[in-house]
Design a protein around this motif. Structure first.
Motif, mmCIF file in Angstrom:
data_model
loop_
_atom_site.group_PDB
_atom_site.id
_atom_site.type_symbol
_atom_site.label_atom_id
_atom_site.label_comp_id
_atom_site.label_asym_id
_atom_site.label_seq_id
_atom_site.Cartn_x
_atom_site.Cartn_y
_atom_site.Cartn_z
ATOM 1 N N TYR A 72 83.240 86.513 -27.815
ATOM 2 C CA TYR A 72 84.246 85.929 -26.979
ATOM 3 C C TYR A 72 83.735 85.880 -25.609
ATOM 4 C CZ TYR A 72 88.366 84.907 -24.206
ATOM 5 O OH TYR A 72 89.287 84.682 -23.637
ATOM 6 N N PRO A 73 83.548 84.675 -24.709
ATOM 7 C CA PRO A 73 84.234 83.443 -25.093
ATOM 8 C C PRO A 73 83.216 82.473 -25.877
ATOM 9 C CG PRO A 73 84.147 83.695 -22.771
ATOM 10 C CD PRO A 73 83.593 84.977 -23.414
ATOM 11 N N HIS A 88 88.576 74.160 -27.632
ATOM 12 C CA HIS A 88 89.684 74.424 -28.163
ATOM 13 C C HIS A 88 89.618 75.818 -28.828
ATOM 14 C CE1 HIS A 88 91.706 70.568 -29.018
ATOM 15 N NE2 HIS A 88 90.513 69.966 -29.235
ATOM 16 N N ALA A 89 90.995 76.533 -28.926
ATOM 17 C CA ALA A 89 90.858 78.013 -29.287
ATOM 18 C C ALA A 89 92.073 78.378 -30.470
ATOM 19 C CB ALA A 89 91.187 78.774 -28.243
ATOM 20 N N SER A 90 91.833 78.891 -31.238
ATOM 21 C CA SER A 90 93.065 79.470 -32.045
ATOM 22 C C SER A 90 93.883 80.056 -31.489
ATOM 23 C CB SER A 90 92.550 80.176 -33.284
ATOM 24 O OG SER A 90 92.073 81.433 -32.735
ATOM 25 N N PRO A 97 91.403 85.077 -28.444
ATOM 26 C CA PRO A 97 91.508 83.986 -29.270
ATOM 27 C C PRO A 97 89.995 83.728 -29.899
ATOM 28 C CG PRO A 97 91.518 83.402 -26.941
ATOM 29 C CD PRO A 97 91.606 84.980 -27.209
ATOM 30 N N THR A 99 87.374 80.765 -29.792
ATOM 31 C CA THR A 99 87.082 79.635 -28.874
ATOM 32 C C THR A 99 86.180 78.605 -29.716
ATOM 33 O OG1 THR A 99 85.278 80.719 -27.905
ATOM 34 C CG2 THR A 99 87.146 80.655 -26.817
ATOM 35 N N LEU A 137 95.549 73.604 -26.938
ATOM 36 C CA LEU A 137 94.467 74.487 -27.487
ATOM 37 C C LEU A 137 94.146 74.316 -28.960
ATOM 38 C CD1 LEU A 137 94.157 77.530 -25.224
ATOM 39 C CD2 LEU A 137 92.682 75.750 -25.226
ATOM 40 N N THR A 237 89.799 76.286 -36.871
ATOM 41 C CA THR A 237 88.975 76.115 -35.725
ATOM 42 C C THR A 237 87.746 76.434 -35.762
ATOM 43 O OG1 THR A 237 91.352 76.909 -34.674
ATOM 44 C CG2 THR A 237 89.405 77.032 -33.362
ATOM 45 N N LEU B 169 92.696 82.588 -19.645
ATOM 46 C CA LEU B 169 91.610 81.609 -19.754
ATOM 47 C C LEU B 169 90.915 81.233 -18.361
ATOM 48 C CD1 LEU B 169 92.847 79.616 -22.634
ATOM 49 C CD2 LEU B 169 91.456 81.294 -22.732
#
Lengths: 433, 433
Positions: A72-73, A88-90, A97, A99, A137, A237, B169
């Motif tokens: 991440y990210p 997008h991200a979960s 999250p 990504t 997201l 995702t 973020l």
């Protein structure tokens, strides 16, 4: 009728040649661009050039969700950020999250996958669709949006929530199709009944639902209560979002977009490949993604494959509805149990609503399961004896079908929180670590 | 540097020729396609062909929000539904929503307006932007999204809400620009301080804010707390959404996209046109919209125009920041008061945060105003005397500047609900009807 005849109905041999070509390109790409994969391949002593056939995929290392979290990210991103046009991200309810970066071409491919999905569900150019997925997201909202735009639909982007407004707009605008999670569809159906709006009499005739596992029983329930065809969109995702696999008019298994995703079924414990038709964990390798390709990604979803030409004409591999998730599997009295099995058995019982929560605890080495489920109006009111009778009926049914004892608690109607997105069906009270 | 030199810097005479051509086309279009307009024109005894010059606009009837409500959902739509590719709607907190249908070309024009807006705010191809507007029926989310896509940005569509995640973020992804409402920007700034995240040290350097009126004082406050340039995007659902007028680097008035919108200022009571430079109600006529053109739409927003070539090179008409809304105007002790005036005066006071609510009641024929405002930490704790002192200081300042008496109530920090979208600044307790 497929959206894209060439690929969706491609003869197997030709499809596999195409897959092999894209598979090799993807391996070269990740080996060159992503240190994480290069290191993993090197550790296994395998070079991309050594892959000569689709079967060689079994030699490659797998990727798991934690690999995404650890990087991440953007540690798994193969392109510089100025070539990334969307991220997008979960939801990342637990920790960081996941990504999902996209190049312009990735978005284009994803959109095409979604267009196939929606067309296959019966959506046609000019149809009005109401998109009640959360936008933002989460890949659901914009993923479905793009597919519907590609088809040339009239898009009403309601987003999730404000259930009364959803129902008012279904009535006033007259959308033909509704997009949301299956649990939110149930919430809408229930609220409409309370508002005395007969959804069955409205123009809406197709639902495209996804983003959480749901049984055939829930599908039937939604179809009955809304008077629609309830179709599935499967995706995640990590693999660009919805549009990985989809229902066709036969509603007999989901077609996998095989020109975009190479699919395997493995034993979730040994990780060894399983013969066609056996139930196991679903693994995907992306074939066309550039920003974040995935090599042998463990979905944790349990299903099985069928290779057959469908009545719809599509030749793509079919997978069953997701049976459960390998990490959701409970061991109750020594028996392997998936929440979906309990759900299916609850749907057999007349006296309850499809609103339930499974509470998991620990007794010694085994899991202990309590099932809270809502009674239909009138059942609780009929008194303690009736309540006990129904609870006994349910626990007997589950014991009879699965051989396990579970504690049933019948709740008054509307006591379980309704979902506007992904439902929370399992409450895990087992000690952590 | 403009995005679209040809139009944004067009000499006035050429622009007005273009406007007249589009104006006439729009009049022909609405007269032919929309019975509502045909009837209104006929009642005034005016035919589209009678319009020979831009000044003739004063002969045409105006359109008000109630006309849109009366024609809900699609009575003002000029094209068949199968040519409508998107439908947005205003939130409709009071009664029926305002619906905004778009043809494919309408979306294209709107996107172009937003691209100009964002480019003018300093956003460039390849920049990463975090879009914290609500996505869905609200035009903010997808409107900004489309503009950023057109510019070739990396879009992170966070949507509104989940403020801690927004801040995480901004830090982890490192967006250069943030899009949201000004009140949500303040909420983010405040939460970041609590999280000990120094937004001033992050890569984010531009905010593009809109969807609610805000004063220059709030702009300065946001700029200071976040270490960014705070730019404005002005628009409304009735005119396709954001992108109607926008800040340039001079931050000295908003440029109106005059090739898309014909703008007037009228007296909000007599509805007579006012000379250039006078303050009055803003009226827009759309020049290029096909699905839902608007003729002389009364925005209720109060501003004034300036016709000057800006230091940025754009020739488009400039309007001041919105001063207030004609229907928000209060009459306090016989004085006309806009909430924005109170806001500006509160921002002069060191001891308070820019978090306030105006509570309006009635005393006889006049409005009565109570101002609840949050104290900075330490003020309330310093005791009743200090509290009374600050309250007196504020009421004296307002009386001194505006000649009206208002009741001030100093509240403890964090007692006013923070906004994730449009702020609710006025609570109206006057008897209805």
């Amino acid at each position: 009728m497929p959206w894209d005849d060439e690929f969706e109905c491609m003869p197997l041999e030709k499809l596999q040649r195409f897959q092999l070509k894209k598979f090799k390109e993807t391996l070269d790409w990740v080996y060159e661009k992503i240190p994480f994969y290069r290191k993993k391949f090197d550790e296994k002593g395998i070079k991309p050039q050594a892959v000569k056939a689709l079967e060689d995929i079994h030699k490659l290392p797998m990727t798991i969700k934690n690999d995404l979290r650890d990087n991440y990210p953007f540690g798994l991103c193969a392109v510089p950020m100025n070539q990334v046009v969307r991220i997008h991200a979960s939801s990342g309810t637990t920790g960081k999250p996941i990504t999902g970066p996209y190049t312009k071409e990735d978005l284009e491919q994803w959109t095409e996958c979604m267009a196939r999905n929606l067309f296959s569900a019966g959506i046609r150019p000019g149809d009005m669709i109401q998109n009640a997925y959360g936008h933002g997201l989460f890949t659901g909202g914009l993923g479905f949006h793009q597919g519907a735009v590609r088809l040339g639909c009239t898009v009403v982007p309601t987003g999730s929530g404000m259930t009364e407004r959803q129902i008012t707009l279904l009535k006033d605008f007259g959308a033909k199709a509704l997009f949301c999670t299956p649990s939110y569809a149930l919430t809408i159906a229930e609220r409409a009944e309370e508002m005395k709006v007969d959804i069955r009499s409205l123009p809406v005739s197709i639902g495209v639902f996804g983003a959480e596992p749901w049984t055939i029983g829930i599908r039937d329930e939604i179809e009955h209560r809304m008077g629609i065809k309830a179709m599935e969109a499967y995706g995640l995702t990590e693999l660009s979002g919805p549009g990985v696999a989809f229902d066709c008019e036969a509603q007999d298994g989901l077609h996998i977009n095989e020109d975009h995703f190479l699919a395997e079924i493995v034993d979730p414990v040994t990780l060894e490949p399983l013969p066609l038709g056996e139930k196991g964990e679903l693994i995907f390798t992306s074939l066309q993604r550039r920003a974040m390709p995935m090599i042998r990604y463990r979905t944790k979803d349990i299903t099985r494959f069928r290779r057959e030409t469908c009545v719809c004409g599509r030749t793509f591999l079919k997978m069953d509805k997701i049976f459960g998730r390998s990490d959701d599997m409970l061991i109750i009295s020594g028996v392997n149990v998936f929440p979906s099995q309990i759900e299916a058995l609850l749907l057999d019982i007349q006296e309850v609503e499809p609103q339930y929560v499974l509470v998991v605890g620990k007794k010694g080495h085994l899991d202990h399961l309590a099932v809270k489920v809502e009674a239909k109006p009138g059942v609780i009111e009929a008194g303690e004896q009736k309540k006990a009778e129904v609870e006994k009926k349910i626990s007997n049914h589950i014991r009879g079908m699965m051989g396990i004892g579970v504690k049933i608690e019948l709740l008054a109607p509307k006591t379980i929180t309704r979902s506007e997105g992904k439902a929370m069906r399992v409450i895990d009270q087992r000690p952590k670590g």
